[in-house]
Design an enzyme around this catalytic site. Structure first.
Site, PDB file in Angstrom:
ATOM      1  N   THR A 172      -3.269   5.111  -3.860  1.00  0.00           N
ATOM      2  CA  THR A 172      -2.181   5.852  -3.231  1.00  0.00           C
ATOM      3  C   THR A 172      -0.839   5.600  -3.910  1.00  0.00           C
ATOM      4  OG1 THR A 172      -2.063   4.065  -1.660  1.00  0.00           O
ATOM      5  CG2 THR A 172      -3.222   6.020  -0.958  1.00  0.00           C
ATOM      6  N   THR A 173      -0.691   4.423  -4.517  1.00  0.00           N
ATOM      7  CA  THR A 173       0.558   4.154  -5.230  1.00  0.00           C
ATOM      8  C   THR A 173       0.526   4.883  -6.563  1.00  0.00           C
ATOM      9  OG1 THR A 173       0.322   1.935  -4.333  1.00  0.00           O
ATOM     10  CG2 THR A 173       2.124   2.285  -5.852  1.00  0.00           C
ATOM     11  N   ASP A 203       0.852  -1.188   0.000  1.00  0.00           N
ATOM     12  CA  ASP A 203       0.000   0.000   0.000  1.00  0.00           C
ATOM     13  C   ASP A 203       0.893   1.246   0.000  1.00  0.00           C
ATOM     14  OD1 ASP A 203      -2.594   1.294   0.374  1.00  0.00           O
ATOM     15  OD2 ASP A 203      -1.700   1.962   2.244  1.00  0.00           O
ATOM     16  N   ASP A 253      -8.866  -0.022   2.114  1.00  0.00           N
ATOM     17  CA  ASP A 253      -8.988   0.421   0.726  1.00  0.00           C
ATOM     18  C   ASP A 253     -10.327  -0.027   0.146  1.00  0.00           C
ATOM     19  OD1 ASP A 253      -6.482   1.328   1.106  1.00  0.00           O
ATOM     20  OD2 ASP A 253      -5.600   0.430  -0.686  1.00  0.00           O
TER      21      ASP A 253
END
Ligand code: ADP
Length: 535
Positions: free
Chosen positions: A102-103, A69, A400
């Site tokens: 988020t990546t 994550d 998530d």
């Protein structure tokens, strides 16, 4: 530091430390900043997508975290550089606003920086690059809206929601159980959602984990689970129609405070004191019984003697329950937290159909299940897994998935994943570039190239040849005018993301583009970096 005087006698201070500071100006500053931002993006690039790698991070006190994550990786990394910190914050804001992607947002920002560097080398002014990026991001933003789909679901037809959550989970370590976990996440969100107002309060979902069992044993409990047990082993393990007193005040005989002095010099006096204390506590127990409580949940502890007495008076109790948990119990059972014992009254009691203690395996581990609550809106996801690291990663992955389900309830538009939306935007931005006569045109084209970074990274991480795959998919998109072609990371045999059911939320993707552009613009506008030289 020295004090000096000018020709009119006015004092001023000379800051000698300035000499010790290192300073980077103009292009050097921009290049150094870009290098720092790119370095962070490079770390995350290999973690993107369903075949992305995981990172193992060790904290200074030896705790190990294994995750893919983006937000977690960056949070745990001890970055010193200020620009790198901006990238960390970028990932955190995506996490805060959207919860997923988020990546991707960091990879996107890294790629925009890389393209900006090339433009700077060609002599284009940073402000023009920033303006071009801004224009391009707006084109991409609108294009995303254009290729998005409304997506229908209802409380009875949850399959579409489950499919979307599965896309999120497929890139996590827990993808072995993605179906089970996705279903749990969707049911949990629907339990606390208000579909009419399109609102979801994720605070009502408690995620609890316990080492042991299998990941498949993870369950959704319509109620609250507390990692505590009854204070005395002989208290009943199951209470039906429980009326719960929720106390944040001490539940034991008052202890003599240090300010008071009690002289006990004879056995009789000691006996008297003890009897007094016992009587006091007895009255407290009686008061609980009088208001109708059949279970007491306390924030504080009580000593063994009080415990024994409670067992004798047949009033089960649970001690040392945390504040957050107490609040959730109060919400779920419709009770009120009682901060002063005198205020305990029948209407403040929480109600639950069943309160039971469940033990796990042969260990002494026991948990308290509070179910069939008056207000069933609070739910708990109870994660099981082989070790602590697995449970922590499952918690992050579920977070998530929960966010994705929440986002879809708030706004039910989706775009297709696997890099298809980025490729489509890239084509649209490239085509729009020609409309701009100024130097911005270069920046807009670079933005289009930067968008390709996501599909390129997805292909590379899946062991495909990145450039060949991207060009093939891009030409297919243009030829078929189908914006749903993406990278077939899992080698399913089709690159139609619609058939693969790989969705992402529209607001998530739009947010990624907006946030990445904002940060890159901010970095480009810095042309003077003053820092202590030993830095
Ligand atoms: P993030 O933290 O940004 O969500 P992930 O590692 O979860 O990063 O990767 C998300 C990316 O992987 C998205 O671009 C998504 O479209 C893509 N993706 C997820 N599942 C698949 C799949 N089965 N096939 C192709 N791409 C996928």
């Amino acid at each position: 530091m020295a004090l000096a005087f000018d020709e009119f006698g006015r004092p001023f201070i000379i800051l000698r430390e300035q000499e010790k500071k290192s300073r980077l100006r103009g292009l050097d500053a921009q290049k150094a900043n870009i290098a720092a931002g790119k370095a962070v993006a490079r770390i995350l690039r290999t973690s993107l997508g369903p075949k992305g790698m995981d990172k193992m991070l060790q904290s200074p006190d030896g705790d190990v975290t294994i995750t893919n994550d983006g937000a977690t990786i960056l949070e745990q990394m001890d970055v010193d550089n200020q620009i790198a910190k901006l990238m960390v914050e970028l990932s955190c804001s995506q996490d805060y606003e959207i919860g997923d992607g988020t990546t991707g947002v960091v990879v996107m920002a890294g790629s925009l920086l890389e393209q900006a560097e090339k433009l700077l080398e060609r002599g284009i002014h940073p402000i023009r690059i920033a303006e071009g990026y801004e224009l391009a991001s707006r084109i991409a933003f609108d294009h995303l809206e254009h290729i998005s789909h409304k997506f229908e679901f209802s409380a009875t037809n949850i399959e579409p929601l489950v499919q979307t959550c599965m896309t999120t989970l497929s890139s996590k370590i827990v993808n072995r159980c993605k179906r089970t976990l996705a279903e749990i996440a969707v049911k949990a969100v629907l339990a606390v959602a208000d579909l009419e107002r399109k609102d979801v309060n994720l605070d009502l979902i408690k995620v609890e984990g316990k080492v042991g069992g299998k990941l498949e044993d993870t369950e959704l409990v319509y109620g609250i689970i507390v990692d505590k047990d009854m204070s005395h082993p002989q208290m009943p393990k199951r209470i039906e129609d429980a009326k719960i007193a929720i106390l944040t005040c001490p539940f034991e005989p008052p202890k003599p405070k240090t300010k008071h002095k009690v002289d006990i010099d004879t056995v009789e006096k000691f006996q008297m004191l003890r009897e007094q204390e016992q009587k006091y506590f007895d009255e407290m127990v009686q008061k609980c019984k009088d208001v109708g409580a059949t279970l007491v949940i306390c924030q504080w502890g009580f000593d063994d003697e009080a415990n024994h007495l409670l067992m004798h008076r047949n009033l089960p109790a649970v001690r040392w329950v945390g504040g957050v948990e107490l609040e959730l119990i109060a919400i779920a059972t419709g009770g009120r937290i009682v901060p002063r014992f005198q205020e305990l009254s029948p209407e403040k009691l929480g109600k639950a159909g069943i309160v039971r203690e469940k033990s796990f395996g042969t260990t002494k581990d026991r948990m308290l299940y509070i179910e069939q609550c008056a207000n069933s809106r609070a739910v708990t996801i109870f994660i099981r897994g082989g070790n602590k690291m697995m449970i922590e990663e499952t918690k992050r992955s579920l977070h998530d998935a929960l966010c994705v389900a929440r986002n879809l309830i708030r706004n039910n538009s989706i775009v297709y994943g696997g890099g298809s939306a980025e490729i489509s935007c890239s084509v649209a931005v490239e085509a729009a570039a020609d409309r701009y006569p100024g130097v911005e045109q270069y920046a807009i084209r670079s933005f289009a190239d930067a968008l390709d970074a996501i599909p390129l990274a997805l292909a590379e991480n899946s062991g495909l040849s990145p450039i060949d795959t991207l060009t093939a998919v891009k030409s297919q998109q243009v030829k078929e005018s189908n914006p749903h072609c993406g990278i077939d990371c899992n080698d399913v045999g089709t690159n139609h993301m619609k058939e693969q059911n790989v969705f992402e939320t529209l607001i998530g993707k739009q947010q990624q583009i907006l946030l990445a552009t904002q940060v890159v613009k901010m970095i480009l506008k810095i042309d003077d970096v003053i820092s202590p030289s030993d830095y």
